[in-house]
Scaffold this active site. Structure first.
Site, mmCIF file in Angstrom:
data_model
loop_
_atom_site.group_PDB
_atom_site.id
_atom_site.type_symbol
_atom_site.label_atom_id
_atom_site.label_comp_id
_atom_site.label_asym_id
_atom_site.label_seq_id
_atom_site.Cartn_x
_atom_site.Cartn_y
_atom_site.Cartn_z
ATOM 1 N N TYR A 1 -1.941 -0.325 10.980
ATOM 2 C CA TYR A 1 -2.056 -1.013 9.692
ATOM 3 C C TYR A 1 -0.859 -0.716 8.805
ATOM 4 O O TYR A 1 -0.186 -1.632 8.315
ATOM 5 C CB TYR A 1 -3.345 -0.599 8.983
ATOM 6 C CG TYR A 1 -3.323 -0.884 7.498
ATOM 7 C CD1 TYR A 1 -3.134 -2.185 7.027
ATOM 8 C CD2 TYR A 1 -3.452 0.132 6.557
ATOM 9 C CE1 TYR A 1 -3.088 -2.461 5.669
ATOM 10 C CE2 TYR A 1 -3.425 -0.131 5.202
ATOM 11 C CZ TYR A 1 -3.233 -1.428 4.760
ATOM 12 O OH TYR A 1 -3.188 -1.695 3.412
ATOM 13 N N THR B 1 0.812 -1.204 0.000
ATOM 14 C CA THR B 1 0.000 0.000 0.000
ATOM 15 C C THR B 1 0.850 1.261 0.000
ATOM 16 O O THR B 1 2.002 1.243 0.457
ATOM 17 C CB THR B 1 -0.901 0.012 1.252
ATOM 18 O OG1 THR B 1 -1.558 1.277 1.376
ATOM 19 C CG2 THR B 1 -0.087 -0.208 2.515
ATOM 20 N N ASP B 2 0.263 2.356 -0.479
ATOM 21 C CA ASP B 2 0.951 3.650 -0.415
ATOM 22 C C ASP B 2 1.016 4.195 1.005
ATOM 23 O O ASP B 2 1.787 5.112 1.296
ATOM 24 C CB ASP B 2 0.301 4.670 -1.344
ATOM 25 C CG ASP B 2 -1.163 4.951 -1.036
ATOM 26 O OD1 ASP B 2 -1.722 4.319 -0.112
ATOM 27 O OD2 ASP B 2 -1.765 5.799 -1.726
ATOM 28 N N GLU B 3 0.223 3.637 1.921
ATOM 29 C CA GLU B 3 0.193 4.168 3.283
ATOM 30 C C GLU B 3 1.507 3.967 4.027
ATOM 31 O O GLU B 3 1.747 4.614 5.045
ATOM 32 C CB GLU B 3 -0.980 3.570 4.060
ATOM 33 C CG GLU B 3 -2.324 3.953 3.471
ATOM 34 C CD GLU B 3 -3.502 3.582 4.358
ATOM 35 O OE1 GLU B 3 -3.383 3.702 5.590
ATOM 36 O OE2 GLU B 3 -4.537 3.177 3.803
ATOM 37 N N LYS C 1 2.207 -3.184 7.372
ATOM 38 C CA LYS C 1 2.514 -3.385 5.957
ATOM 39 C C LYS C 1 3.946 -2.949 5.637
ATOM 40 O O LYS C 1 4.634 -3.590 4.830
ATOM 41 C CB LYS C 1 1.516 -2.631 5.078
ATOM 42 C CG LYS C 1 0.129 -3.240 5.046
ATOM 43 C CD LYS C 1 0.121 -4.665 4.501
ATOM 44 C CE LYS C 1 0.408 -4.709 2.996
ATOM 45 N NZ LYS C 1 0.311 -6.105 2.471
#
Length: 342
Positions: free
Chosen positions: A159, A133-135, A163
């Site tokens: 989260y 993810t970009d997060e 990741k």
């Protein structure tokens, strides 16, 4: 030739599997723990395909994963399996650590053990593709350039931290052990079969049910929106042509404020399924207390994957969101099924 797809009954993994069989008859073994957001119904007609095998297990189940690898000898593992909802990670981070960090570690070790036994072209052609993810990159200010593959990691939620940890494990297994890995980091996905806890499907279903449409804070948090079928096309491109050890950012070039997204959904519903009283669904918008540590803006620079692999999104946000709203209007029974009792 076979693919092992983990998280195959989730939103993005199931889209990959369905799309795969539109283009190929190569067998797929799909593995999913079938937690609250994983449902076999997301796989649709694939469940009847003789080239598809489903295994109910988690990526942390070493015995099951080893058995799959020994029996089916896949040419690639695509790891979609993840806990992915930020709000749930704030309330209960342990499940995110267990699946996203420990689970990825165990899957990597099984894959390394399997890969080390391969010989010749089978060993040279094997790939481990990790979907992220970009997060992991943190948050952007209004004038900042979009995230590129060289941005440093600055995760801000349990989260995104979990990741980020999994991404680092994948990178380390490549650099330490020579594992032939690929990593993709995507922006916010949307589209059919999205479990209705995320913003877009939640707003569609709440609107139809006459419930409030919750918008965090001032609603000006910006996200880059990527139609899920564009995302899985990008993953296919990375799997077949990506350079070993490389990371590819996959984004939609569609930055939108959350409030603008909700207003567009309301506008489409006003057109496609107007309320009986003639009032706009926008009157149901309700601003709620902001999420703790809410990242203000995400945006993906997807030029590398376009330049090196020729991928770019086919959908604009306007075309993709219309398809999404139309799908939910036509498939309310699916929503009822996957949310029953929760």
């Amino acid at each position: 030739m076979t693919l092992l797809v983990t998280g195959s009954a989730g939103f993005i993994g199931s889209c990959f599997v369905r799309q795969h069989f539109e283009h190929s008859d190569e067998p797929v073994v799909s593995l999913d723990a079938l937690t609250y957001a994983g449902h076999l119904s997301t796989l649709g007609n694939v469940l009847q395909n003789p080239n598809h095998t489903f295994v109910h297990a988690s990526i942390g189940d070493v015995d099951q994963v080893r058995a799959i690898l020994e029996t089916h000898t896949p040419r690639a593992i695509l790891n979609f399996a993840a806990e992915s909802h930020v709000d749930r990670s704030i309330l209960g981070p342990s499940a995110f650590i267990e699946t996203n960090v420990v689970g990825t570690y165990r899957l990597l070790e099984c894959a390394r053990e399997f890969w080390n036994k391969l010989q010749g072209t089978e060993k040279a052609g094997f790939r481990f593709l990790h979907v992220s993810t970009d997060e992991v990159y943190g948050t952007l200010a209004a004038g900042d350039a979009p995230f590129s593959e060289t941005n440093r990691y600055e995760p801000n939620s349990p989260y995104s931290a979990s990741k980020a940890a999994s991404d680092h494990l994948v990178r380390a297994w490549h650099h330490t052990y020579g594992m032939p890995v690929l990593t993709t980091n995507c922006s916010n996905n949307y589209g059919p079969y999205h479990f209705p806890e995320k913003l877009i499907p939640l707003c569609i279903m709440n609107a139809l049910a006459g419930k409030p449409l919750p918008v965090y804070g001032d609603g000006q948090q910006i996200r880059d929106w990527l139609f899920v079928e564009d995302h899985t096309r990008g993953i296919r491109s990375v799997l077949e042509n990506g350079a070993i050890g490389e990371t590819y950012n996959i984004g939609g070039w569609n930055e939108k404020a959350n409030l603008d997204v909700v207003n567009l959904i309301c506008k489409l519903l006003d057109e496609l399924r107007p309320r009986a009283d003639g009032v706009s669904y926008a009157t149901q918008i309700a601003f709620v207390t902001d999420r703790p540590g809410h990242d203000r803006r995400y945006a993906i620079d997807a030029r590398k994957i376009e330049r090196e692999l020729g991928w770019k999104p086919a959908e604009t946000f306007e075309t993709g969101i219309r398809k999404t709203v139309q799908w939910y209007l036509a498939n309310q029974a699916w929503v009822a099924e996957v949310t029953a009792g929760r």
